[in-house]
Design a protein around this motif. Structure first.
Motif, PDB file in Angstrom:
ATOM      1  N   LYS B   8       0.803  -1.213   0.000  1.00  0.00           N
ATOM      2  CA  LYS B   8       0.000   0.000   0.000  1.00  0.00           C
ATOM      3  C   LYS B   8       0.845   1.276   0.000  1.00  0.00           C
ATOM      4  N   GLN B   9       2.149   1.128   0.228  1.00  0.00           N
ATOM      5  CA  GLN B   9       2.973   2.331   0.357  1.00  0.00           C
ATOM      6  C   GLN B   9       2.907   3.206  -0.901  1.00  0.00           C
ATOM      7  N   MET B  10       2.766   4.481  -0.688  1.00  0.00           N
ATOM      8  CA  MET B  10       2.727   5.406  -1.817  1.00  0.00           C
ATOM      9  C   MET B  10       4.110   5.521  -2.434  1.00  0.00           C
ATOM     10  N   TRP B  12       6.410   7.890  -3.378  1.00  0.00           N
ATOM     11  CA  TRP B  12       6.653   9.325  -3.259  1.00  0.00           C
ATOM     12  C   TRP B  12       7.541   9.857  -4.370  1.00  0.00           C
ATOM     13  N   THR B  13       8.622   9.113  -4.604  1.00  0.00           N
ATOM     14  CA  THR B  13       9.591   9.633  -5.556  1.00  0.00           C
ATOM     15  C   THR B  13       8.945   9.757  -6.932  1.00  0.00           C
ATOM     16  N   SER B  16       6.177  12.445  -6.967  1.00  0.00           N
ATOM     17  CA  SER B  16       6.549  13.858  -6.949  1.00  0.00           C
ATOM     18  C   SER B  16       7.376  14.240  -8.173  1.00  0.00           C
ATOM     19  N   ARG B  20       2.601  13.321 -10.624  1.00  0.00           N
ATOM     20  CA  ARG B  20       1.813  14.388 -10.055  1.00  0.00           C
ATOM     21  C   ARG B  20       1.422  15.425 -11.093  1.00  0.00           C
ATOM     22  N   VAL B  29      -0.398  17.566  -4.464  1.00  0.00           N
ATOM     23  CA  VAL B  29       0.217  16.349  -3.934  1.00  0.00           C
ATOM     24  C   VAL B  29      -0.283  15.144  -4.692  1.00  0.00           C
ATOM     25  N   SER B  30       0.345  14.067  -4.369  1.00  0.00           N
ATOM     26  CA  SER B  30      -0.039  12.786  -4.931  1.00  0.00           C
ATOM     27  C   SER B  30      -1.543  12.573  -4.821  1.00  0.00           C
ATOM     28  N   GLY B  31      -2.187  12.188  -5.888  1.00  0.00           N
ATOM     29  CA  GLY B  31      -3.617  11.955  -5.853  1.00  0.00           C
ATOM     30  C   GLY B  31      -3.971  10.495  -5.621  1.00  0.00           C
TER      31      GLY B  31
END
Lengths: 521, 521
Positions: B8-10, B12-13, B16, B20, B29-31
């Motif tokens: 489930k981890q988003m 991020w790298t 972003s 995005r 931010v991440s949707g």
């Protein structure tokens, strides 16, 4: 303790009615012999408090206090003339003047008969007229006397004022006085929340490393688990969302529930200012995993570079609006502010507030109960919160002076910050990020093997050793990075840039060069 | 909470840098979709804090706050015109004026430029000259600004002043500034000590019953065991040493270590004043069993009958002198005082101190560390401690006014206390001990079976029911005895005698008669 048994019990009735030798009044007692019990030692105390550490007033500041006494008694024995207090953000201990308008108003609150002398005091130039007007309004809100307990949550009118400020600051995102709790500085707000939210030893509290040691101390005192997320020094101490989420996932795996994330923005001790984007990412993690956000925003007005402060509240509201399906509606956010920092610098007055957003009523009631047990925060501190947030407006008698004072204090801090930063830039073996906010620098010390070995032989951390030598040689009192947390094998020193003058910076430079020469590998 | 897993981890790298959708700046931010986590409820919190109770600001005072709002909106719907706040000792919320000299000095501390206007302000009658002199001394001791943090233990010069006061009060038994800790009111001192001394769930804290609920709340919060010793109502709420020692012995037997004995003298809520002899007996138990004495002596100047206040410190020193074999040398005593009570009544200013006697250096260091984490108590509160304890002396400009004000406040309280007492004496079904000290009466209600049944049917304690009806009918806000503790099957009500005027006393009388008529068996 040697347990007593019933046989040893004193015979109070007998002794007070018969055996006792009266000396005339009731001033004698039973003379029965007993073995005095021993005194308590550390082992008898709450272990969590024993284990708590707070370096801002730790070994080095305590040594500085001793040196201060020595200076006053035998100044010739020390190689410096004064202690430079750079361990704690305490501007008015150094040369920062309080804001005139705030203090005029609070002096009237303390002695309301001054209201009858308005004409005389304005004419003689002692006071500005708007100070009387504001004092009268505050006195009315307070209920007539700063000597009365207020509501546990704080004076309602002042909470309205705080809510108005937040609404202005957050560009129209409204705030409510019902969500504001006035507290003795921000420290009290943080400890209220952590004492409630640290449920047990399976509760995890996420904190940035490096951090302000109030947080580690509180986590230890309330018997929960510290979950560090490391700030990235090379990119100006930035916060990485992936690092945070990884920590969340790892903690859950080992049975620790991440319950709170502490965010310090601008950072203490790093001075880093978070971007809108980074804040949004932190809030996303908070929303997804149900983690309370504790936003330490006490340095929100100490911003020195061309960066912008975004409050977490404003970013949250923006996310909530952009996500109508409610992904962010359950976020629980507490934002703290203080009169001690900014250009107010009223540390000793213990003013502060927290805004609570999104907490269930159940949780709010517990926070209110805890505040009730402390009865209320100091009422003049509450008034100073109002005065810090709502300065005189254009057209008011105090307006120009107030603007000038605020600007001067702000610029002074910025100038000093950069002066110190520039000095560090020139020096060998010290790496410093550019100051963005707050009132601290947290440079990295690249220490030689020789210096590290010397420290070890003295039973000290290497940065602790550096700070001791700095104090012993120059009288400059700082805090080693180990007091704030740092990556294994790195060494830092935290210093405020509040101390007046430039001589201490020169002294530091001289010391640093000599230290590096002495311990060169 | 539904546990998350790594899947489930988003990202991020990725999000972003690539996925995005930018809206121009960094404000999106991440949707990524996620299930928002639930909000926290009481079960997620520190259970000890959930369980803590604090009746002084409990259900009845909270209802009074609501009625106050209702009064301001729809006054005609209620049978009274105002709330009479008799639940909390908060004199300046009622009509008590602060002491002029104290407030003149503190106003100058808040705005030191007033020092330049001494002549003008003295000539116009706004200030007395000695206020300037005292303010200058205090400013010097404080280090120039009340806006700077002081030492964690408090301003040294003020601690010297406190020590001088104690020495005078105790008829020459000397005190040292090193033993004085300045605190935010006495509550803070009590919580410091209890948080440290409540080691774990086998630690027993002895408290008088009835007691001020800060103590029971703290014991619950710090997870230790309450060991009650009952005061004897019939003999004017006197303290019986044999009752205390029996409790000590019984506790040790069941594995609970009695670690602290709380002594409230003069008593809250009882007003009882301890004799020299009783204090000596308590100290003997403390010496024999190694129990720390926590002496809540905040009402030491609120004494109304021909009784004398003996500080525990003075009695201890006397015992130590009389027992050269050292039986009392290990006694550990903390005595607390406050600017909130006495004739000072400066509740909202949060001034207070504790004197620590006989504690090991190890324990003192832990107390100092805990104080350091809170940084310092409010500095103007510290100054007010000095001003309360060291009033103007004969010959000073403010002397006569100050003496007059102190006498008037004291006599007013005494008069009101006796007026209320005399009223209770006349009434059916209420038994009240004569007021000796403090600012409260704690009469016993002899309630009919009918009243008790009515209370039970409403899910209330019988005295709680009485207090609710009193509030609903007259607007008088009190606290039921159950909030302070009382012997099983007895019922009480605690009221301050601070409210001005006599109408509220008449209203209470009328209510009481009607209540007893209605519920007569």
């Amino acid at each position: 303790m040697i347990l007593s048994n019933e046989q040893k019990q004193m015979h109070w009735t007998t002794s007070s009615s018969k055996k006792r030798q009266h000396t005339g009044d009731d001033s004698t007692v039973s003379g029965l012999a007993f073995e005095p019990a021993r005194k308590l030692g550390a082992d008898d105390l709450n272990k969590n408090i024993i284990d708590a550490e707070y370096a801002v007033r730790g070994a080095i500041p305590m040594k500085a206090e001793e040196l201060e006494i020595q200076l006053s008694q035998q100044p010739d024995l020390l190689p410096f003339n004064a202690i430079t207090v750079a361990n704690i953000g305490n501007p008015q201990q150094l040369d920062q003047k309080p804001l005139t308008f705030s203090r005029q108003v609070v002096s009237i609150l303390q002695y309301p008969p001054l209201l009858d002398y308005e004409e005389q005091l304005v004419t003689s130039g002692a006071y500005k007229r708007d100070a009387f007007k504001r004092a009268a309004v505050l006195l009315e809100q307070i209920g007539g006397s700063v000597g009365a307990y207020s509501l546990a949550q704080g004076v309602y009118g002042i909470r309205e004022s705080v809510a108005d400020f937040i609404t202005r600051r957050d560009e129209g995102e409204t705030a409510s006085p019902d969500d504001i709790f006035l507290t003795d500085g921000a420290s009290k707000a943080a400890t209220y929340l952590l004492s409630i939210l640290c449920r047990d030893s399976s509760t995890g509290i996420m904190i940035p490393i490096p951090q302000y040691p109030l947080y580690t101390a509180s986590i230890t005192m309330y018997n929960s688990v510290m979950l560090p997320y490391y700030l990235d020094e090379e990119s100006g101490w930035s916060t990485k969302a992936e690092e945070i989420e990884q920590q969340v996932i790892d903690s859950i795996k080992r049975g620790v529930t991440p319950r709170v994330i502490v965010v310090i923005n601008p950072g203490n001790p790093t001075g880093a200012v978070l971007s809108f984007d980074t804040i949004a990412q932190i809030l996303t993690i908070a929303a997804k995993y149900g983690i309370v956000v504790l936003a330490d925003e006490v340095y929100q007005n100490n911003i020195y570079k061309g960066v912008k402060f975004h409050s977490m509240k404003k970013v949250l509201r923006s996310l909530q609006r952009d996500h109508p399906n409610g992904e962010y509606d359950n976020v629980q956010l507490a934002s703290m502010h203080s009169t001690s920092k900014g250009v107010s610098g009223e540390c000793g007055q213990r003013g502060g507030y927290m805004e609570l957003v999104g907490f269930s009523n159940e949780v709010r009631q517990v926070i209110l109960k805890l505040a009730s047990i402390s009865i209320c925060s100091v009422v003049t501190g509450q008034a100073l919160v109002d005065l810090m947030l709502n300065p005189p407006r254009e057209g008011d008698d105090s307006y120009e002076l107030d603007v000038r004072e605020r600007k001067e204090i702000h610029n002074n801090m910025k100038t000093r910050g950069y002066l110190l930063y520039d000095t560090f830039q020139k020096l060998e073996g010290i790496e410093c990020q550019e100051p963005q906010g707050a009132m601290y620098l947290f440079p990295k010390l690249l220490l030689s093997k020789k210096a590290i070995e010397e420290a070890k032989s003295l039973g000290l951390q290497p940065d602790e050793f550096y700070c001791h030598r700095l104090l012993d040689t120059t009288g400059i009192c700082t805090v080693p990075g180990s007091g704030f947390g740092q990556k294994e094998g790195t060494y830092h020193v935290r210093t405020t840039f509040l101390a007046p003058g430039t001589q201490w910076i020169k002294d530091w430079e001289t010391f640093h060069k000599a230290f590096y020469d002495k311990y060169r590998d």
